[in-house]
Design an enzyme around this catalytic site. Structure first.
Site, mmCIF file in Angstrom:
data_model
loop_
_atom_site.group_PDB
_atom_site.id
_atom_site.type_symbol
_atom_site.label_atom_id
_atom_site.label_comp_id
_atom_site.label_asym_id
_atom_site.label_seq_id
_atom_site.Cartn_x
_atom_site.Cartn_y
_atom_site.Cartn_z
ATOM 1 N N ASP A 163 0.823 -1.208 0.000
ATOM 2 C CA ASP A 163 0.000 0.000 0.000
ATOM 3 C C ASP A 163 0.857 1.256 0.000
ATOM 4 O O ASP A 163 0.599 2.208 -0.746
ATOM 5 C CB ASP A 163 -0.905 0.019 1.233
ATOM 6 C CG ASP A 163 -2.059 -0.962 1.140
ATOM 7 O OD1 ASP A 163 -2.622 -1.102 0.047
ATOM 8 O OD2 ASP A 163 -2.395 -1.580 2.164
ATOM 9 N N HIS A 164 1.869 1.291 0.851
ATOM 10 C CA HIS A 164 2.689 2.495 0.950
ATOM 11 C C HIS A 164 3.533 2.708 -0.308
ATOM 12 O O HIS A 164 3.715 3.848 -0.756
ATOM 13 C CB HIS A 164 3.574 2.423 2.194
ATOM 14 C CG HIS A 164 2.845 2.787 3.442
ATOM 15 N ND1 HIS A 164 3.264 2.400 4.694
ATOM 16 C CD2 HIS A 164 1.711 3.507 3.638
ATOM 17 C CE1 HIS A 164 2.427 2.862 5.608
ATOM 18 N NE2 HIS A 164 1.476 3.535 4.981
#
Length: 399
Positions: free
Chosen positions: A169-170
């Protein structure tokens, strides 16, 4: 100036991590971010229960610098407010699935018609136009599992390891923030916005690009990862010191660095005079014996002694740190990895977002908002009066 995106207005309608992390980076870069949440809130807020206290560190990281507006987009009044926000925005960020966006009237076709200059950033699992655009994913599915990441980290015969929270996600959020900035730059020349698409799967495939590109070029799948005793190059491998502390040797160019390592170790004859270890093929073919020999030698001194010896002899290395050690490491701190953020409890240290700008320095924005904390404030800015706001509350259009 408080960042390169000062003056840019962002509307986020994101949940969990990939979309919100993108908007949080934009906020750190100076953008004004309004987060649209449903009356029940971003489900990411529920993760706070895991900490047993009035905190939610993951949510706080990915939602600082934003204002929260709680809207019921199932109502016509709620959609009208969302339209007003988008019509004034430069950027819209979402990681909701296409069918949900279409149902709520927040799809690209409609919003770009409403605001032709809008940069519409759609973060998805598998791509907004793929056959599985509406498949539930999370980064565990689309990045970790389907993009080949977990298989690339699993030794033959071993069970797949679990992923740490938010890794894919990051990475995806950071790439999405860069894509938004590029689209904003393009808009300065064309005057038109566009859709920016970033998927967890694409990011995972790109992260595994060496392996995946090798597959494409040779049609030969990469070999599974080796255990440390069978490393193809035992000179880029983890070892332990006298205290059992792990560190990595980083001698990628084996023949270049082999004399340096021998010198640092005092030219032990069991290494220097053994023909099995004289060149790269020999060290590869005899990796178990070499790793065993290095294990024995490197376990004779603590890393505090080895470090200066390695540095003096041009032996490249790095300590293997736990997260508890990372947050205390002076090199990590000097790299700017942490930042002070004002919270309701006073200054709190948090993880910094990953880019610095010399002439337009960034600074973290306000603390992550409570659900609907800024609904009334934002509506007043849109021109609503208190009577109209009260009517919207009674109608269930806002929280």
């Amino acid at each position: 100036m408080s960042g390169p995106l000062e003056g840019i207005r962002v509307v986020e309608m994101g949940v969990w991590v990939a979309g919100p992390s993108c908007a949080a980076i934009l906020a750190d870069w100076g953008a004004e971010v309004v987060k649209i949440e449903p009356p029940e809130g971003d489900p990411f807020r529920g993760l706070g229960a895991a900490f047993g206290a009035a905190m939610n560190p993951p949510f706080e990281l990915d939602n600082r610098g934003k204002r929260s507006v709680a809207l019921n987009l199932e109502s016509s009044e709620g959609r009208r407010i969302a339209d007003e926000l988008v019509s004034r925005a430069d950027v819209f960020v979402t990681n909701m699935r296409p069918r949900a966006l279409e149902r709520l009237g927040m799809d690209y076709a409609r919003l770009s018609a409403l605001n032709p200059g809008l940069v519409y950033c759609h973060v998805t699992g598998y791509g907004p136009d793929s056959p599985e655009a509406n498949r539930a994913a999370y980064d565990v599915g689309a990045f970790w599992s389907r993009a080949g990441v977990v298989a690339g980290l699993t030794p033959a015969g071993a069970e797949p390891p679990l992923q740490r929270g938010g890794m894919g996600d990051h990475m995806t959020g950071a790439n999405a923030a860069g894509a938004v900035a590029a689209a904003l730059f393009a808009r300065t020349r064309t005057g038109k916005g566009q859709r920016v698409s970033v998927s967890l799967t694409r990011i995972g495939v790109y992260m595994m690009g060496w392996d995946t590109n090798t597959q494409l070029r040779t049609n030969l799948p990469p070999t599974p990862p080796h255990d440390r005793r069978h490393a193809p190059n035992p000179l880029i491998n983890p070892y332990r010191d006298a205290n059992g502390r792990w560190f990595y040797l980083l001698l990628l160019q084996g023949d270049r660095h082999w004399p340096d390592l021998l010198r640092a170790l005092g030219n032990p004859p069991e290494l220097a005079e053994d023909p099995r270890f004289a060149d790269i093929p020999g060290r590869r073919d005899n990796a178990p014996a070499l790793v065993e020999a290095l294990d024995h030698i490197l376990a004779t001194k603590p890393l505090e002694e080895w470090g200066p010896i390695f540095d003096a002899n041009d032996v490249w290395w790095a300590p293997i740190l736990s997260v508890a050690e990372v947050v205390q490491d002076p090199v990590v701190r000097a790299a700017g990895a942490f930042v002070q953020v004002e919270s309701p409890m006073g200054p709190v240290e948090q993880v910094n977002t990953p880019a610095d700008f010399s002439d337009t320095p960034t600074r973290p924005g306000s603390w992550a908002p409570e659900l609907g904390q800024h609904t009334e404030e934002v509506l007043l800015e849109l021109g609503y009066d208190w009577e109209a706001i009260g009517a919207l509350k009674e109608a269930g259009a806002i929280l």
